[in-house]
Design a protein around this motif. Structure first.
Motif, PDB file in Angstrom:
ATOM      1  N   LEU A 162      -3.784  -2.057 -14.826  1.00  0.00           N
ATOM      2  CA  LEU A 162      -4.865  -1.193 -15.290  1.00  0.00           C
ATOM      3  C   LEU A 162      -4.690   0.292 -14.998  1.00  0.00           C
ATOM      4  N   ARG A 163      -3.742   0.663 -14.173  1.00  0.00           N
ATOM      5  CA  ARG A 163      -3.672   2.043 -13.669  1.00  0.00           C
ATOM      6  C   ARG A 163      -3.581   3.084 -14.780  1.00  0.00           C
ATOM      7  N   ASN A 164      -2.915   2.759 -15.879  1.00  0.00           N
ATOM      8  CA  ASN A 164      -2.744   3.743 -16.950  1.00  0.00           C
ATOM      9  C   ASN A 164      -4.007   3.981 -17.762  1.00  0.00           C
ATOM     10  N   ARG A 165      -5.067   3.241 -17.473  1.00  0.00           N
ATOM     11  CA  ARG A 165      -6.342   3.462 -18.160  1.00  0.00           C
ATOM     12  C   ARG A 165      -7.201   4.500 -17.448  1.00  0.00           C
ATOM     13  N   PHE A 166      -6.694   5.016 -16.341  1.00  0.00           N
ATOM     14  CA  PHE A 166      -7.459   5.966 -15.537  1.00  0.00           C
ATOM     15  C   PHE A 166      -6.771   7.330 -15.528  1.00  0.00           C
ATOM     16  N   GLU A 167      -7.548   8.358 -15.170  1.00  0.00           N
ATOM     17  CA  GLU A 167      -6.983   9.708 -15.085  1.00  0.00           C
ATOM     18  C   GLU A 167      -6.044   9.844 -13.898  1.00  0.00           C
ATOM     19  N   GLY A 168      -6.272   9.050 -12.870  1.00  0.00           N
ATOM     20  CA  GLY A 168      -5.414   9.082 -11.694  1.00  0.00           C
ATOM     21  C   GLY A 168      -5.517   7.770 -10.952  1.00  0.00           C
ATOM     22  N   SER A 169      -4.519   7.469 -10.121  1.00  0.00           N
ATOM     23  CA  SER A 169      -4.531   6.206  -9.386  1.00  0.00           C
ATOM     24  C   SER A 169      -3.762   6.341  -8.082  1.00  0.00           C
ATOM     25  N   SER A 170      -4.111   5.486  -7.121  1.00  0.00           N
ATOM     26  CA  SER A 170      -3.424   5.482  -5.826  1.00  0.00           C
ATOM     27  C   SER A 170      -3.547   4.107  -5.195  1.00  0.00           C
ATOM     28  N   PHE A 171      -2.419   3.591  -4.702  1.00  0.00           N
ATOM     29  CA  PHE A 171      -2.402   2.310  -3.987  1.00  0.00           C
ATOM     30  C   PHE A 171      -2.020   2.612  -2.542  1.00  0.00           C
ATOM     31  N   LEU A 172      -2.982   2.500  -1.629  1.00  0.00           N
ATOM     32  CA  LEU A 172      -2.734   2.752  -0.211  1.00  0.00           C
ATOM     33  C   LEU A 172      -2.526   1.417   0.486  1.00  0.00           C
ATOM     34  N   ALA A 173      -1.260   1.103   0.776  1.00  0.00           N
ATOM     35  CA  ALA A 173      -0.909  -0.186   1.368  1.00  0.00           C
ATOM     36  C   ALA A 173      -1.054  -0.157   2.890  1.00  0.00           C
ATOM     37  N   ASN A 174      -1.351  -1.316   3.456  1.00  0.00           N
ATOM     38  CA  ASN A 174      -1.359  -1.501   4.915  1.00  0.00           C
ATOM     39  C   ASN A 174      -2.201  -0.453   5.647  1.00  0.00           C
ATOM     40  N   VAL A 175      -3.443  -0.267   5.192  1.00  0.00           N
ATOM     41  CA  VAL A 175      -4.309   0.757   5.775  1.00  0.00           C
ATOM     42  C   VAL A 175      -4.497   0.519   7.274  1.00  0.00           C
ATOM     43  N   ARG A 176      -4.752  -0.709   7.667  1.00  0.00           N
ATOM     44  CA  ARG A 176      -4.965  -1.005   9.089  1.00  0.00           C
ATOM     45  C   ARG A 176      -3.770  -0.560   9.936  1.00  0.00           C
ATOM     46  N   GLU A 177      -2.586  -0.967   9.534  1.00  0.00           N
ATOM     47  CA  GLU A 177      -1.377  -0.643  10.290  1.00  0.00           C
ATOM     48  C   GLU A 177      -1.082   0.848  10.287  1.00  0.00           C
ATOM     49  N   GLU A 178      -1.239   1.479   9.128  1.00  0.00           N
ATOM     50  CA  GLU A 178      -0.955   2.915   9.027  1.00  0.00           C
ATOM     51  C   GLU A 178      -1.916   3.737   9.874  1.00  0.00           C
ATOM     52  N   CYS A 179      -3.187   3.343   9.892  1.00  0.00           N
ATOM     53  CA  CYS A 179      -4.165   4.079  10.696  1.00  0.00           C
ATOM     54  C   CYS A 179      -3.897   3.917  12.189  1.00  0.00           C
ATOM     55  N   GLU A 180      -3.486   2.718  12.592  1.00  0.00           N
ATOM     56  CA  GLU A 180      -3.156   2.484  13.993  1.00  0.00           C
ATOM     57  C   GLU A 180      -1.975   3.336  14.446  1.00  0.00           C
ATOM     58  N   LYS A 181      -1.011   3.511  13.575  1.00  0.00           N
ATOM     59  CA  LYS A 181       0.208   4.256  13.923  1.00  0.00           C
ATOM     60  C   LYS A 181       0.049   5.770  13.776  1.00  0.00           C
ATOM     61  N   HIS A 182      -0.607   6.194  12.670  1.00  0.00           N
ATOM     62  CA  HIS A 182      -0.579   7.614  12.335  1.00  0.00           C
ATOM     63  C   HIS A 182      -1.946   8.244  12.132  1.00  0.00           C
ATOM     64  N   GLY A 183      -3.030   7.460  12.211  1.00  0.00           N
ATOM     65  CA  GLY A 183      -4.349   8.013  11.977  1.00  0.00           C
ATOM     66  C   GLY A 183      -4.686   8.089  10.499  1.00  0.00           C
ATOM     67  N   PHE A 184      -5.813   8.744  10.176  1.00  0.00           N
ATOM     68  CA  PHE A 184      -6.317   8.771   8.802  1.00  0.00           C
ATOM     69  C   PHE A 184      -5.639   9.818   7.924  1.00  0.00           C
ATOM     70  N   VAL A 185      -5.196  10.917   8.520  1.00  0.00           N
ATOM     71  CA  VAL A 185      -4.754  12.083   7.756  1.00  0.00           C
ATOM     72  C   VAL A 185      -3.638  11.778   6.755  1.00  0.00           C
ATOM     73  N   PRO A 186      -2.555  11.090   7.144  1.00  0.00           N
ATOM     74  CA  PRO A 186      -1.491  10.823   6.155  1.00  0.00           C
ATOM     75  C   PRO A 186      -1.977  10.040   4.938  1.00  0.00           C
ATOM     76  N   LEU A 187      -2.879   9.076   5.150  1.00  0.00           N
ATOM     77  CA  LEU A 187      -3.405   8.310   4.019  1.00  0.00           C
ATOM     78  C   LEU A 187      -4.305   9.170   3.140  1.00  0.00           C
ATOM     79  N   GLN A 188      -5.099  10.032   3.757  1.00  0.00           N
ATOM     80  CA  GLN A 188      -5.947  10.931   2.970  1.00  0.00           C
ATOM     81  C   GLN A 188      -5.099  11.866   2.112  1.00  0.00           C
ATOM     82  N   LYS A 189      -4.016  12.375   2.694  1.00  0.00           N
ATOM     83  CA  LYS A 189      -3.113  13.253   1.946  1.00  0.00           C
ATOM     84  C   LYS A 189      -2.417  12.499   0.826  1.00  0.00           C
ATOM     85  N   GLN A 190      -2.019  11.261   1.100  1.00  0.00           N
ATOM     86  CA  GLN A 190      -1.360  10.463   0.060  1.00  0.00           C
ATOM     87  C   GLN A 190      -2.299  10.212  -1.102  1.00  0.00           C
TER      88      GLN A 190
END
Length: 401
Positions: A242-270
């Motif tokens: 479905l992603r091409n039906r939208f103006e923009g898209s983002s898949f943020l994988a492994n949020v739990r693990e990424e937040c534990e390692k690096h915090g929220f900022v890298p995911l927000q920037k991604q």
């Protein structure tokens, strides 16, 4: 146990995997449209991940059309023909167009014409600049008059196809319509479900129905269930579909693990980078980035997947409220915690419970993954060697003929 639901599973939408090198071939008169409409369309197609062939600007100065350009037409799914005022005056464009029509008839190339501030009936009836151009071609190429007639027939045929007339429309809207049309058609041709994803088709359709794609509201959709049920794979398959039906898209994988390692900022920037195509986001404050997500995305129709969320503050940092996103947006959240979704105001009707395989699906998976068979034949006998998934030999059977 569900279908083969691994964190690394994703679809393959590359044209090369299906025998096509390009998704789209652009045919245009460079001096008319290269630096305006064609450039905007090319950028929009690339932004959506649609692999597009556009000839190099230096090639147009040559006398003969390059063989690789004709080959690119044969290797494309779509041809967008941008017919401008002086399109027919270019021998290069007409040779290209004749090849496009040939491939349209023989190879099912889909042709999409765009009438660049001209009257389509002038093209079909060879009036004005189009009639003048062919009068010159017939005079110049008297020894190749049959080829010229072929160019003329190709132009008339393409001009008879329903397309886009820029005279009465905004260019940005036409670009958006073309990209959406091609995206939708490409999605239907991609094989987005791997053969080993047992049981995924029915679950995918259930989730798509839950998303309510025809509605113009903003929806937060939850997928919850214990680990190993394939929540991530399901979200990924639906996202890719479905992603091409939208103006923009983002898949943020492994949020739990990424937040534990690096915090929220890298995911927000991604998230911001994926949707806004901005690479240099210098903020490093969580609240400031949350405000930026809200203010920059509130008018955009987006598709976002937040995968493996386990804390409320993760959701608050990345997708705090529905008003953060434009009408028609969809945010898919995968989690093992149903109560987390409820706390984030995800309605019960918007929560999909991941399912285990039923007995038929389990048997199919067992057959696919647990055993494979090798046959050895010779001297009037056949040996069936059945191997387990770890390569261990099971159940050798010898049949004499």
């Amino acid at each position: 146990m569900a279908f083969m639901g691994t964190k690394s599973a994703s679809s393959s939408s590359s044209s090369t995997t299906s025998g096509f090198k390009y998704d789209v071939f652009l045919s245009f008169r460079g001096s008319d449209t290269r630096k305006n409409f064609t450039d905007h369309l090319y950028a929009a197609l690339n932004q959506k991940g649609i692999f597009t062939f556009r000839d190099d600007e230096k090639l147009e100065r040559g006398t003969f059309i390059a063989p690789e350009l004709l080959r690119a037409i044969e290797e494309s799914r779509f041809a967008v023909v941008i017919i401008s005022q002086d399109y027919a005056s270019s021998r290069w464009c007409l040779v290209e167009l004749a090849k496009i029509v040939e491939c349209m008839k023989k190879m099912r190339l889909i042709v999409l014409p765009v009438f660049h501030y001209i009257d389509p009936s002038d093209v079909r009836n060879l009036r004005k600049t189009f009639g003048e151009a062919f009068a010159k071609h017939e005079e110049r190429y008297q020894d190749k008059i049959e080829e010229v007639h072929g160019w003329k027939a190709a132009l008339v045929e393409v001009a008879s196809i329903a397309g886009w007339d820029l005279q009465d429309k905004h260019e940005a809207n036409v670009v958006e319509e073309i990209v959406r049309k091609i995206s939708d058609k490409l999605i239907s041709t991609y094989s987005i479900v791997h053969k080993d994803f047992v049981g995924i088709n029915s679950r995918m359709e259930e989730l798509v129905n839950l998303l309510g794609m025809g509605l113009n509201d903003v929806r937060f959709i939850g997928i919850w269930g214990m680990g190993g049920l394939g929540k991530t794979t399901l979200a990924r398959v639906v996202y890719d579909r479905l992603r091409n039906r939208f103006e923009g898209s983002s898949f943020l994988a492994n949020v739990r693990e990424e937040c534990e390692k690096h915090g929220f900022v890298p995911l927000q920037k991604q998230l911001l980078s994926d949707i806004l195509f901005e690479r240099n986001i210098n903020f490093s404050d969580v609240q400031m980035l949350s405000n930026m997500i809200e203010k920059r995305l509130c008018y955009k129709r987006v598709l976002i997947v937040l995968d493996d969320v386990d804390q409320l503050d993760q959701l608050e940092a990345l997708a705090g409220e529905r008003v953060w996103f434009g009408l028609g947006s969809r945010v898919i959240i995968t989690t093992r915690d149903q109560h987390l979704l409820i706390k984030h105001d995800v309605a019960e009707a918007e929560i999909y419970k991941a399912k285990e395989l039923n007995s038929d699906e389990a048997l199919q998976l067992f057959r696919l993954r647990l055993f494979w068979v090798k046959t050895i034949s010779g001297n009037g006998f056949r040996i069936f060697l059945v191997f387990g998934c770890a390569g261990k030999l099971h159940f050798p059977e010898i049949i004499f003929s």
